[in-house]
Design a protein around this motif. Sequence first.
Motif, PDB file in Angstrom:
ATOM      1  N   LEU A 239       7.422   2.970   7.886  1.00 26.45           N
ATOM      2  CA  LEU A 239       6.580   2.459   6.724  1.00 26.45           C
ATOM      3  C   LEU A 239       7.266   1.582   5.899  1.00 26.45           C
ATOM      4  O   LEU A 239       6.801   0.520   5.507  1.00 26.45           O
ATOM      5  CB  LEU A 239       5.923   3.522   5.965  1.00 26.45           C
ATOM      6  N   THR A 240       8.412   2.034   5.330  1.00 24.39           N
ATOM      7  CA  THR A 240       9.293   1.181   4.578  1.00 24.39           C
ATOM      8  C   THR A 240       9.624  -0.267   5.266  1.00 24.39           C
ATOM      9  O   THR A 240       9.552  -1.170   4.707  1.00 24.39           O
ATOM     10  CB  THR A 240      10.767   1.924   4.012  1.00 24.39           C
ATOM     11  N   GLU A 241       9.982  -0.091   6.332  1.00 24.54           N
ATOM     12  CA  GLU A 241      10.355  -1.302   7.204  1.00 24.54           C
ATOM     13  C   GLU A 241       9.239  -2.338   7.380  1.00 24.54           C
ATOM     14  O   GLU A 241       9.295  -3.631   7.681  1.00 24.54           O
ATOM     15  CB  GLU A 241      10.888  -0.999   8.546  1.00 24.54           C
ATOM     16  N   HIS A 242       7.749  -1.901   7.395  1.00 23.38           N
ATOM     17  CA  HIS A 242       6.839  -2.633   7.517  1.00 23.38           C
ATOM     18  C   HIS A 242       6.257  -2.914   6.106  1.00 23.38           C
ATOM     19  O   HIS A 242       5.071  -3.235   6.257  1.00 23.38           O
ATOM     20  CB  HIS A 242       5.671  -2.022   8.474  1.00 23.38           C
ATOM     21  N   GLY A 243       6.770  -2.672   5.100  1.00 26.52           N
ATOM     22  CA  GLY A 243       6.323  -3.055   3.800  1.00 26.52           C
ATOM     23  C   GLY A 243       5.373  -2.107   3.196  1.00 26.52           C
ATOM     24  O   GLY A 243       4.645  -2.605   2.098  1.00 26.52           O
ATOM     25  N   TYR A 244       5.269  -0.861   3.436  1.00 29.05           N
ATOM     26  CA  TYR A 244       4.463   0.080   2.936  1.00 29.05           C
ATOM     27  C   TYR A 244       5.178   0.913   1.914  1.00 29.05           C
ATOM     28  O   TYR A 244       6.547   0.845   2.126  1.00 29.05           O
ATOM     29  CB  TYR A 244       3.725   1.144   3.897  1.00 29.05           C
ATOM     30  N   GLU A 245       4.703   1.529   1.031  1.00 21.88           N
ATOM     31  CA  GLU A 245       5.670   2.510   0.078  1.00 21.88           C
ATOM     32  C   GLU A 245       5.259   3.928   0.552  1.00 21.88           C
ATOM     33  O   GLU A 245       4.007   4.412   0.091  1.00 21.88           O
ATOM     34  CB  GLU A 245       4.960   2.262  -1.439  1.00 21.88           C
ATOM     35  N   PRO A 246       6.277   4.504   1.129  1.00 22.68           N
ATOM     36  CA  PRO A 246       5.615   5.839   1.526  1.00 22.68           C
ATOM     37  C   PRO A 246       6.156   6.989   0.495  1.00 22.68           C
ATOM     38  O   PRO A 246       6.945   6.627  -0.391  1.00 22.68           O
ATOM     39  CB  PRO A 246       6.703   6.154   2.752  1.00 22.68           C
ATOM     40  N   VAL A 247       5.191   7.999   0.382  1.00 24.35           N
ATOM     41  CA  VAL A 247       5.578   9.134  -0.604  1.00 24.35           C
ATOM     42  C   VAL A 247       5.454  10.136   0.174  1.00 24.35           C
ATOM     43  O   VAL A 247       4.516  10.673   0.700  1.00 24.35           O
ATOM     44  CB  VAL A 247       4.546   9.020  -1.634  1.00 24.35           C
ATOM     45  N   ASP A 248       6.898  10.916   0.259  1.00 23.05           N
ATOM     46  CA  ASP A 248       7.050  12.026   1.135  1.00 23.05           C
ATOM     47  C   ASP A 248       6.626  13.352   0.271  1.00 23.05           C
ATOM     48  O   ASP A 248       7.501  13.679  -0.644  1.00 23.05           O
ATOM     49  CB  ASP A 248       8.429  12.067   1.576  1.00 23.05           C
ATOM     50  N   HIS A 249       5.635  14.187   0.685  1.00 21.49           N
ATOM     51  CA  HIS A 249       5.457  15.558   0.158  1.00 21.49           C
ATOM     52  C   HIS A 249       6.001  16.586   0.624  1.00 21.49           C
ATOM     53  O   HIS A 249       5.666  17.608   0.371  1.00 21.49           O
ATOM     54  CB  HIS A 249       3.813  15.613  -0.004  1.00 21.49           C
ATOM     55  N   GLY A 250       6.713  16.541   1.689  1.00 26.03           N
ATOM     56  CA  GLY A 250       7.362  17.490   2.308  1.00 26.03           C
ATOM     57  C   GLY A 250       6.808  18.087   3.607  1.00 26.03           C
ATOM     58  O   GLY A 250       5.671  17.508   3.975  1.00 26.03           O
ATOM     59  N   PRO A 251       7.612  18.889   4.399  1.00 24.81           N
ATOM     60  CA  PRO A 251       8.714  19.409   4.000  1.00 24.81           C
ATOM     61  C   PRO A 251       9.831  18.486   4.198  1.00 24.81           C
ATOM     62  O   PRO A 251       9.794  17.381   4.966  1.00 24.81           O
ATOM     63  CB  PRO A 251       8.717  20.783   5.153  1.00 24.81           C
ATOM     64  N   PHE A 252      10.861  19.223   3.632  1.00 20.76           N
ATOM     65  CA  PHE A 252      12.160  18.221   3.544  1.00 20.76           C
ATOM     66  C   PHE A 252      13.246  18.911   4.356  1.00 20.76           C
ATOM     67  O   PHE A 252      14.276  18.186   4.565  1.00 20.76           O
ATOM     68  CB  PHE A 252      12.653  18.076   2.015  1.00 20.76           C
ATOM     69  N   VAL A 253      13.182  20.122   4.912  1.00 24.29           N
ATOM     70  CA  VAL A 253      14.050  20.689   5.869  1.00 24.29           C
ATOM     71  C   VAL A 253      13.180  21.479   6.798  1.00 24.29           C
ATOM     72  O   VAL A 253      12.061  21.711   6.629  1.00 24.29           O
ATOM     73  CB  VAL A 253      14.958  21.637   4.989  1.00 24.29           C
TER      74      VAL A 253
ATOM     75  N   MET B  78       0.960  -1.287   0.230  1.00 29.57           N
ATOM     76  CA  MET B  78       0.187  -0.006   0.053  1.00 29.57           C
ATOM     77  C   MET B  78       0.994   1.209   0.079  1.00 29.57           C
ATOM     78  O   MET B  78       1.929   1.404   0.739  1.00 29.57           O
ATOM     79  CB  MET B  78      -0.942   0.062   1.210  1.00 29.57           C
ATOM     80  N   ARG B  79       0.224   2.200  -0.788  1.00 34.21           N
ATOM     81  CA  ARG B  79       1.238   3.571  -0.833  1.00 34.21           C
ATOM     82  C   ARG B  79       0.642   4.356   0.327  1.00 34.21           C
ATOM     83  O   ARG B  79      -0.545   4.461   0.456  1.00 34.21           O
ATOM     84  CB  ARG B  79       1.135   3.933  -2.177  1.00 34.21           C
ATOM     85  N   VAL B  80       1.399   5.276   0.803  1.00 36.66           N
ATOM     86  CA  VAL B  80       1.056   6.160   1.904  1.00 36.66           C
ATOM     87  C   VAL B  80       1.696   7.375   1.907  1.00 36.66           C
ATOM     88  O   VAL B  80       2.958   7.477   1.611  1.00 36.66           O
ATOM     89  CB  VAL B  80       1.442   5.501   3.403  1.00 36.66           C
ATOM     90  N   HIS B  81       0.878   8.218   1.505  1.00 36.30           N
ATOM     91  CA  HIS B  81       1.209   9.543   1.177  1.00 36.30           C
ATOM     92  C   HIS B  81       1.484  10.529   2.674  1.00 36.30           C
ATOM     93  O   HIS B  81       0.627  10.360   3.533  1.00 36.30           O
ATOM     94  CB  HIS B  81       0.303  10.387   0.333  1.00 36.30           C
ATOM     95  N   LEU B  82       2.526  11.152   2.717  1.00 38.34           N
ATOM     96  CA  LEU B  82       2.917  11.994   3.862  1.00 38.34           C
ATOM     97  C   LEU B  82       3.027  13.373   3.758  1.00 38.34           C
ATOM     98  O   LEU B  82       3.638  13.624   2.540  1.00 38.34           O
ATOM     99  CB  LEU B  82       3.931  11.274   4.743  1.00 38.34           C
ATOM    100  N   GLY B  83       2.500  14.190   4.561  1.00 42.06           N
ATOM    101  CA  GLY B  83       2.824  15.626   4.480  1.00 42.06           C
ATOM    102  C   GLY B  83       2.642  16.295   5.806  1.00 42.06           C
ATOM    103  O   GLY B  83       2.192  15.586   6.693  1.00 42.06           O
ATOM    104  N   SER B  84       3.452  17.241   6.174  1.00 40.26           N
ATOM    105  CA  SER B  84       3.378  17.832   7.517  1.00 40.26           C
ATOM    106  C   SER B  84       3.856  19.316   7.579  1.00 40.26           C
ATOM    107  O   SER B  84       4.041  19.823   6.440  1.00 40.26           O
ATOM    108  CB  SER B  84       4.573  16.881   8.375  1.00 40.26           C
TER     109      SER B  84
END
Length: 169
Positions: free
Chosen positions: A22-36, A1-7
Motif C-alpha cells: 500500500l505504501t509503495e502504491h501511494g496509499y496510507e496504511p493504518v495497521d490496527h494489529g496484530p503486531f506479533v 487514500m487511507r486504508v485501515h488493516l486488521g487481521s
Amino acid sequence: MRVHLGSDHAGLDLKDHLTRWLTEHGYEPVDHGPFVYDALDDYPVFCLRAAAAVAAEQAEGQDSLGVVIGGSGNGEQIAANKVDGIRCALAWSEETAALGRQHNDANVVSVGGRMHSLEDMTRFVEVFLTTDFSGDERHVRRIGQLASYETTDELPPLPDSAVGRGPDA
C-alpha cells in the motif's frame, strides 16, 4: 487514500505484505494489529478496530477503506459487518472484489490468508481499492433497505409479486 488493516495470526504475514504494498502504491496504511504472531489471538480485537476507524473517517467525509484478513476471511468479515456504517465484502476472486464495490458499495474487504496465493490476494485488494461504486438506482435502493433495517429493525415491504406467498402470507 487511507486504508485501515486488521487481521488475526493467520493473516499477519499478508497484512505486513499489504502494508508495504500500500505504501509503495501511494496509499496510507493504518495497521490496527496484530503486531506479533500469537496463534491464540482473537480477530475481533483487531478487525473491529479497523472497521470502526473506516466508519469514523467516512462519517467525517474522509476517503478511507479497510482490509481485514484471516485464515478464511469469514470471521473477519462478520466482525467488520458488526460496525455501524460498514459493509464488508468477502473477496475470493477479482470479480467478487470488484462487485463488492460496484454493487454493494462495500467499504471494507475481507480476504482469506490461507485460501489463495499472496499475489492473488494482493490483486483482490488492489481491485477492491481501485473500483468505484456504480451508483445504479437498484444498488442504491438495496443498500438503503439494509441501512433502514439496521436502524429500525423493520423488514422492507414485500413486492407485489410475493404478497400472499411464503411465510409472511
